[in-house]
Write a protein that holds these residues in place. Structure first.
Motif, mmCIF file in Angstrom:
data_model
loop_
_atom_site.group_PDB
_atom_site.id
_atom_site.type_symbol
_atom_site.label_atom_id
_atom_site.label_comp_id
_atom_site.label_asym_id
_atom_site.label_seq_id
_atom_site.Cartn_x
_atom_site.Cartn_y
_atom_site.Cartn_z
ATOM 1 N N SER A 264 55.626 42.466 38.606
ATOM 2 C CA SER A 264 54.171 42.593 38.652
ATOM 3 C C SER A 264 53.529 41.343 39.233
ATOM 4 C CB SER A 264 53.629 42.883 37.252
ATOM 5 O OG SER A 264 54.131 41.920 36.352
ATOM 6 N N SER A 265 54.016 40.153 38.798
ATOM 7 C CA SER A 265 53.364 38.949 39.299
ATOM 8 C C SER A 265 53.690 38.735 40.775
ATOM 9 C CB SER A 265 53.780 37.729 38.473
ATOM 10 O OG SER A 265 55.098 37.354 38.794
ATOM 11 N N ARG B 248 51.333 40.898 42.656
ATOM 12 C CA ARG B 248 49.935 40.490 42.550
ATOM 13 C C ARG B 248 49.606 39.344 43.484
ATOM 14 N NH1 ARG B 248 49.738 40.733 37.017
ATOM 15 N NH2 ARG B 248 50.343 38.544 36.991
ATOM 16 N N GLU B 249 50.642 38.634 43.902
ATOM 17 C CA GLU B 249 50.397 37.359 44.558
ATOM 18 C C GLU B 249 49.518 37.415 45.795
ATOM 19 O OE1 GLU B 249 53.815 34.920 45.381
ATOM 20 O OE2 GLU B 249 53.856 34.375 43.282
#
Lengths: 115, 900
Positions: free
Chosen positions: B894-895, B898-899
């Motif tokens: 997820s991260s 998202r970046e």
């Protein structure tokens, strides 16, 4: 001829420095000032005057920047630097002593007696 | 308007400014004159006239303006340089780990090279110091051919040969004969003798070399006589300084060399230290040498079998060196005829004469083990240097990638790419300068160790780091710093501004390819070093476990002494036999490992010469228990008994090699051989002994036979045959026993060469040194190379993971398991080394060939060594990819998504 020229050059530099000592001026104003102050004693071509200005700038004695003349025209203004001010001082003192010595000799009435 | 005011700021144009200035002046002057009442045309004309020469104005003023601007630019760029340097310095300080690693890596590479250079320089490059026109001095060699047709080169001659060469050459080529011995005992004014290097020379030695004694006199004709004990010596400058107080009064003082007192007649000039690798301290007339004893008592200098001396000749300028070679051949022709006339032993056929450079390593002779190591070392050090450069390049590259946003920002702010490149260069130069200082310290340290290992006992004329080495080191450091900067330079100049600033670079592209190539280079070189280590380690193991045919662990040798008042060997033997822990003690004519008797001619019982044994055989004459004392096994037949004495029938024990050479497949037991003279008694073979090493660890089996001491073939009639050594065998560890026997015989020697009581393992231990040394060296280099490679590979993979963060995140979001991600990275790590490994294997084939003198019972293409090396390398690749792999596993999908 060569001696005369170099003498003239040195003289001209002092005159230019002196003219700038009253404040920043463009080349034309410097030429006018010298002509007015010396009462036209020296026949200085304006071209040589500019050469002196640029030479002095190369030697860091004056600084230049473009600005507006009183009549609103683009002109290059010259300004004395600290170094130029020092040079004016030493050279005008030397000139004074030189002139005094020459006039003393020319004004003497007889040979001084040998001690 | 705007343009005019700011153009100077942007880009000064002096010519245009002058024209503007001129135009303003003429306009203003015209205006002024018009105001004074002149017409406009007239005013204009006067203004121009008053101005004077316009071209001169443009020329003069233009010139001084250009000079002024140039000076200003220079000052500016120097400012910029100072800024950049300060910036580079600060940024290096901010990353101490990176900086220290880079400095150390480079220092290691350069330091190792400087150290090796300081050794290699003396062995291969630099002619001995202090000689006039050293290139004119030639070492005399002959190429000889044995009866099997194989040729070999030799620069050593028998004295009769050397004298014939000398007298043949002398007319055209100044010639000298010399002989160098190490560990010659030299004593000054009653002090204890110390082992120094001495040279025995003919009187022309110094004049041929163009060396003049600093004080005192050179040798003269008197010193040419043979068999006259020496009366005077010339000593080295350093000996004079050290031992004789550096006073001119040292001339005439007496020193004791090798037991005989001689007068100091001259001091050699400073800087001349002889012709050999070590420093020679004393020179004596060759004719007075007494070190060699011939069994039949004849003088050594008349012996045609004792190959001992070397010959040098100077080729005067303008003389063809080939004439010297022709003369050498002529001399050898004469020597062969004289040899035949006086009935000397037959020599090998001379193929041709060779005039070679003074340095032995540059001559045509066989490569010695020290030379092979020095050469391998030079290659190794160079490999390490390349690895170091690749690694520092890699570090710099990794760093410039870390800083790519910062670089892009600076570019966007208007910094030129050239200035950016200068920044990278400054950084690498700073590292190189620091590294060169560190490397000098390393070089001094490594150099000392290398010298002790490669040239044990040799004192070189200069220290490990002299000015020459320091200068080369400094230059090399700057050069390598520059080389290391090339790759990062190329990449930083090609920064993709937009992508970098947006942080959307997805592929390392050319940059990661550059790093992969650097890693490949390191992998290849590491593999080469690993293979070399494996080969040498196997050789070392083989040689350590090799059956020498003698038991060196428990053997002790006691040498006879000439000095008056010392205990005879027979008495020592009687006493030692009573010591506990002594299983055996036997007298022998010569000490094993030191010397062996030689039999040049062997005859059948019928008196025919046996040809299969040429050029002769070695033999041992000893008491009956000798074989068991030295630990050589009897394979067949019986050993000697006390009955095999002076009057008994002559018997011998043959070594396997001796038996094979003489009788081939026939049964040697019961065969009979006459030794040296056809009418001598015939020795019957009663036993066969295993082949044993005679002098060295590595030697072809030498044909050898053993006879009872009492039956020594040329023992003087009526005297008991001379025994020069006692061999003692200990039951266990011989150390305590050696100390006890030393105390008994009063042996106070400090080196193997000056001792009378020596453990056989002490004798042989130094012979293992080349292998031990090479194994340690290769191992050390290989460890360093591997560590560097792991660092490099880890860097590349970490970079790849960070760049592919988003892609990996997507994959994991789509269901890729963590273990699959880890697998992918590990696989990446292993595939990165494949190309390098293949290149490394090819390179190691070449290197192994160069190592051949050091290999013992191992093929240069040993598959085991290669397999092990590849295995280690793969393990290292996995290790290097583990950390980036684990990092990849922990990416949160997820991260990562998202970046953006």
């Amino acid at each position: 001829m060569a001696d005369q020229l170099s003498l003239m050059q040195g003289t001209l530099d002092v005159l230019v420095l002196k003219a700038l000592s009253w404040g920043p001026q463009h080349g034309h104003a410097v030429a006018r000032a010298i002509r007015a102050a010396t009462g036209g004693t020296f026949e200085v071509l304006d071209g040589s005057l500019y050469a002196a200005l640029h030479r002095l700038e190369e030697q860091d004695c004056v600084d230049s920047e473009w600005g507006l003349s009183p009549k609103g025209k683009q002109a290059r203004f010259y300004r004395l630097t600290a170094r130029g001010r020092r040079r004016l001082q030493t050279e005008s003192t030397q000139w004074q002593r030189y002139a005094d010595a020459v006039s003393m000799m020319l004004g003497a009435s007889a040979l001084p007696a040998e001690a | 308007m705007f343009d005019a005011r700011y153009r100077d700021f942007i880009r000064p144009n002096p010519r245009r400014e002058l024209e503007d200035e001129l135009r303003f002046h003429l306009d203003a002057e015209t205006e002024a004159l018009v105001a004074e009442g002149l017409s406009r045309d007239e005013a204009r004309r006067q203004a121009i006239a008053r101005f004077g020469d316009v071209d001169k104005f443009l020329g003069d003023c233009g010139a001084s303006d250009r000079r002024r601007l140039r000076r200003k630019r220079r000052a500016l760029s120097f400012d910029a340089f100072k800024q950049d340097a300060a910036y580079a310095f600060r940024s290096l300080l901010r990353r101490p780990a990176f900086t220290i690693t880079a400095i150390l890596v480079l220092a290691l590479g350069i330091g190792a090279n400087a150290a090796v250079l300081s050794v290699v320089d003396h062995v291969f490059v630099r002619p001995p110091a202090g000689i006039r026109a050293p290139n004119e001095i030639k070492r005399v060699y002959v190429e000889r051919q044995d009866k099997h047709g194989s040729t070999y080169y030799r620069d050593a001659f028998t004295m009769p040969e050397a004298r014939i060469i000398d007298s043949t050459l002398r007319g055209t080529f100044p010639t000298t004969i010399f002989l160098t011995r190490r560990a010659v005992p030299v004593a000054v004014s009653g002090g204890a003798p110390r082992p120094l290097t001495g040279a025995w020379v003919t009187p022309t030695y110094f004049s041929v070399l163009g060396v003049r004694p600093l004080i005192g006199s050179d040798f003269d004709r008197e010193d040419a006589r043979l068999g006259v004990s020496p009366t005077s010596a010339i000593v080295s400058w350093s000996f004079w300084q050290r031992e004789l107080g550096a006073q001119p009064s040292a001339i005439g003082r007496t020193i004791v060399v090798d037991g005989s007192p001689v007068t100091v007649r001259g001091i050699a000039p400073r800087g001349f230290a002889g012709l050999d690798l070590g420093v020679t301290d004393v020179w004596l007339p060759l004719g007075g040498l007494t070190a060699f004893k011939i069994t039949d008592g004849s003088p050594w200098y008349d012996n045609w079998g004792l190959v001992a001396v070397r010959v040098l000749a100077r080729v005067p300028p303008g003389v063809d060196g080939r004439r010297l070679e022709a003369r050498i051949e002529q001399a050898m022709d004469i020597a062969a005829r004289v040899r035949a006339a006086v009935g000397g032993p037959p020599g090998f056929r001379v193929v041709r004469g060779i005039a070679a450079p003074i340095l032995v390593s540059r001559g045509p002779g066989q490569v010695s083990r020290s030379e092979a190591i020095a050469a391998a070392l030079a290659g190794l050090a160079f490999l390490l240097l390349i690895i170091a450069i690749a690694n520092v390049g890699n570090l710099l590259l990794g760093r410039s990638l870390d800083r790519r946003r910062e670089l892009a920002l600076r570019l966007a702010l208007g910094m030129s790419r050239a200035r950016l490149a200068v920044g990278v260069m400054i950084e690498s130069t700073l590292i190189a300068i620091a590294a060169s200082f560190a490397s000098l310290i390393l070089a001094a340290w490594i150099g000392r160790i290398l010298r002790a290992m490669i040239l044990p006992g040799v004192v070189l004329a200069t220290g490990p780091v002299d000015l020459r080495i320091a200068v080369i080191t400094f230059g090399a450091a700057l050069l390598t710093g520059g080389l290391a900067a090339i790759v990062p330079l190329a990449s930083s100049v090609r920064v993709d501004l937009v992508a970098m600033l947006k942080g959307t670079v997805r592929d390392g592209g050319a940059r990661s390819r550059g790093r992969s190539i650097l890693v490949g280079v390191q992998v290849g070189l590491s593999l080469t070093l690993l293979v070399g280590t494996g080969l040498i380690a196997r050789s070392l193991y083989n040689i350590r476990t090799d059956d020498l045919g003698i038991d060196v662990e428990r053997g002790i040798i006691v040498l006879a002494s000439d000095s008056p008042g010392t205990m005879p060997l027979a008495d020592i033997q009687r006493i030692v036999k009573t010591y506990p822990g002594v299983t055996n003690a036997a007298l022998a004519a010569e000490a094993p490992l030191y010397a062996q008797l030689g039999a040049r001619h062997l005859f059948t019982p019928a008196g025919d010469t046996i040809r299969t044994i040429e050029p002769g055989s070695g033999f041992v004459a000893a008491e009956p228990s000798y074989l068991s004392a030295i630990g050589t096994r009897l394979i067949r037949g019986r050993g000697f008994t006390a009955d095999d004495g002076a009057g008994a029938p002559a018997v011998m024990i043959a070594s396997e090699e001796f038996a094979r050479r003489l009788w081939g497949a026939k049964d040697p037991l019961g065969q009979c051989v006459r030794v040296e003279v056809a009418t001598n008694p015939c020795y019957t073979v009663i036993g066969i002994a295993e082949n044993a090493r005679v002098f060295d660890l590595v030697e072809d089996p030498r044909p050898t036979f053993y006879v009872p001491l009492q039956q020594l073939p040329y023992a003087p009639v009526g005297h008991s045959p001379p025994a020069n050594a006692l061999v003692v065998r200990a039951a266990g560890d011989p150390t305590a026993l050696i100390a006890r026997i030393r105390a008994l015989v009063g042996d106070t020697g400090t080196t193997i060469r000056t001792r009378r009581v020596v453990g056989m393992h002490e004798m042989l231990e130094p012979r293992y040194q080349p292998w031990e040394f090479a194994a340690r060296l290769f191992g050390g280099f290989a460890v360093v190379a591997i560590v560097l490679t792991i660092v490099g590979l880890n860097g590349v993979l970490s970079y790849l993971v960070s760049i592919r963060r988003r892609e990996l995140g997507i994959r994991m979001a789509l269901g890729a398991t963590r273990s699959r991600v880890l697998n992918a990275i590990l696989r990446e790590g292993v595939t990165k080394i494949v190309a390098g490994a293949i290149a490394g294997i090819l390179l190691s084939l070449v290197v192994a060939r160069a190592l051949r003198p050091l290999l013992f019972h191992v093929s240069p293409h040993d598959p085991l060594a290669m397999f092990a090396a590849i295995l280690i390398l793969v393990a290292c690749a996995l290790l290097a990819s583990l950390l980036p792999g684990l990092r990849a596993m922990t990416i949160s999908p997820s991260s990562a998504l998202r970046e953006e």
